[in-house]
Design a protein around this motif. Structure first.
Motif, PDB file in Angstrom:
ATOM      1  N   THR A 127      -6.302   6.596  18.653  1.00 25.16           N
ATOM      2  CA  THR A 127      -4.853   6.618  18.554  1.00 25.16           C
ATOM      3  C   THR A 127      -4.426   5.672  17.444  1.00 25.16           C
ATOM      4  O   THR A 127      -5.196   4.811  17.016  1.00 25.16           O
ATOM      5  N   VAL A 134      -1.300  10.334  18.502  1.00 30.02           N
ATOM      6  CA  VAL A 134      -0.439   9.851  19.581  1.00 30.02           C
ATOM      7  C   VAL A 134      -1.017  10.228  20.945  1.00 30.02           C
ATOM      8  O   VAL A 134      -1.415  11.383  21.157  1.00 30.02           O
ATOM      9  N   HIS A 173       7.126  10.657  23.100  1.00 32.36           N
ATOM     10  CA  HIS A 173       5.879  10.029  22.636  1.00 32.36           C
ATOM     11  C   HIS A 173       5.867   9.917  21.110  1.00 32.36           C
ATOM     12  O   HIS A 173       5.475   8.883  20.543  1.00 32.36           O
ATOM     13  N   TYR A 174       6.292  10.984  20.427  1.00 34.98           N
ATOM     14  CA  TYR A 174       6.252  11.004  18.963  1.00 34.98           C
ATOM     15  C   TYR A 174       7.227   9.986  18.356  1.00 34.98           C
ATOM     16  O   TYR A 174       6.879   9.259  17.426  1.00 34.98           O
ATOM     17  N   ALA A 196       5.916   6.469  18.749  1.00 36.44           N
ATOM     18  CA  ALA A 196       4.776   6.198  17.857  1.00 36.44           C
ATOM     19  C   ALA A 196       5.232   6.072  16.403  1.00 36.44           C
ATOM     20  O   ALA A 196       4.742   5.208  15.659  1.00 36.44           O
TER      21      ALA A 196
END
Length: 397
Positions: free
Chosen positions: A46, A59, A82-83, A86
């Motif tokens: 990651t 991610v 999540h994106y 990140a």
């Protein structure tokens, strides 16, 4: 330009590939600075990773592939969160993109595209491959008019609205989008056929490969790719049943997917010795097996109301073998293969006798098969490489 690609499936550069890795490598080779945001396939991979000159932000997400509909739906809903987290953590001010490219699936990343577009004033280019949520309705995974349908349909419309250009797989795709989205700005829509890197093959080794894989004295029909609801390989097993007493026809299936175990069990229950099912293989190994087959199989559920154009055709074109398409009657893929490119034949996917007729025709006409294989290859190298797709995208940005 600085190009940011929002990916769903993005194999590690140099260790695998698909049409999107091919495209991003082409952008890199054309001198652009390429950034990718993609799910991580491994816990320990990651963060921001330089993969052969492409900066890939891997991610941690919930499982998105080869899982049930409910888990997949939840994972897709959580994906934009999540994106965004990140991107904020790893890119900071490093990237203000000039161009944002995103494919469907998924449509849930529309929120990320809107957020990035506001921050950077970048253009958004949409690669339209799945028309969702209608494809989920077709496959019985969602009820038309229900809450989930209305939720995702709103996101689909928003995605079309914020996209500056939309590349569609076929004329049928373009016509479908226009028909069911009359509010769309028509000038956004244009043709962007599927693409793939050419893989060099040694056709002189074909006889050795056929011997290696046990293809000798058989007419080998190969299928490679996802084994899921959209492919409905139960239809192909019905065709295999018609050849049960004929040991000269072999159905060779390579891939993974949510329906694989079900297809394996059904094949065993029907005692189909003329069906072989294998796990996914590295890209070049798979391409070599294809080159040893007699024709490449496309299978689509007869329930589809949207025009699908399977990208796996290009692997068959690369190998110079004809295409056998068992497809729904709503796609223009049959016209593309049989009439436009003249690279194969097609029949309705829920009519096994008609599919058998097409197989028998191919078996009986090796010279026609050879001509179809050459036609497919010529179309591929002249119109469907990553360079061609890159040029089409750049024409619209």
């Amino acid at each position: 330009m600085k190009v940011l690609f929002l990916a769903l499936a993005f194999p590690k550069i140099g260790q695998g590939g698909n049409l999107y890795t091919d495209l991003m490598e082409e952008f890199r080779d054309q001198g652009h600075e390429v950034f990718v945001v993609a799910p991580s396939s491994k816990e320990n991979e990651t963060g921001l990773i330089d993969e052969e000159g492409i900066k890939v932000l891997r991610v941690k997400t919930m499982s998105l592939l080869n899982v049930g509909a409910v888990k997949k739906g939840i994972a897709n809903l959580l994906l934009p969160f999540h994106y965004k987290k990140a991107i904020k953590q790893h890119f900071k001010s490093e990237i203000i993109p000039d161009l944002i490219i995103m494919p469907t699936p998924p449509i849930s990343l529309v929120q990320v595209a809107i957020w990035l577009k506001k921050k950077s004033n970048a253009k958004v280019y949409l690669i339209l491959r799945d028309i969702f949520p209608q494809n989920a309705v077709d496959l019985g995974m969602m009820k038309k008019g229900g809450f989930l349908y209305r939720f995702f349909r709103q996101k689909e419309r928003k995605l079309y609205e914020i996209s500056d250009s939309i590349g569609c797989m076929s004329k049928g795709n373009i016509d479908y989008v226009k028909k069911y989205n009359p509010e769309i700005v028509i000038s956004k829509l244009h043709l962007l056929p599927n693409w793939q890197k050419e893989i060099s093959l040694n056709f002189e080794n074909r006889s050795l490969l056929r011997m290696k894989y046990g293809f000798d004295n058989k007419f080998v029909i190969i299928f490679g790719g996802n084994i899921g609801l959209p492919q409905k390989l139960e239809n192909i097993l019905e065709v295999a049943k018609l050849y049960k007493e004929n040991d000269n026809v072999l159905f060779f299936i390579v891939g993974q997917g949510t329906e694989k175990v079900k297809i394996e069990e059904l094949s065993r229950r029907l005692n189909l010795n003329n069906v072989i099912i294998k796990d996914s293989l590295p890209r070049e190994d798979y391409q070599n097996i294809i080159s040893a087959a007699d024709c490449g199989l496309i299978s689509l559920s007869e329930k589809f109301t949207i025009p699908n154009i399977p990208s796996k055709s290009l692997s068959y074109f690369n190998a110079k073998i004809p295409v056998l398409a068992a497809i729904d009657t709503n796609t223009d893929y049959g016209f593309l293969i049989e009439d436009q490119i003249k690279a194969g034949v097609w029949a309705p996917s829920d009519e096994p006798l008609k599919i058998k007729e097409k197989i028998d025709f191919l078996k009986a006409n090796p010279e026609i098969c050879s001509a179809m294989g050459k036609n497919g290859y010529e179309y591929f190298v002249n119109e469907a490489t990553p360079k061609h797709s890159y040029e089409k995208i750049m024409d619209y940005v």
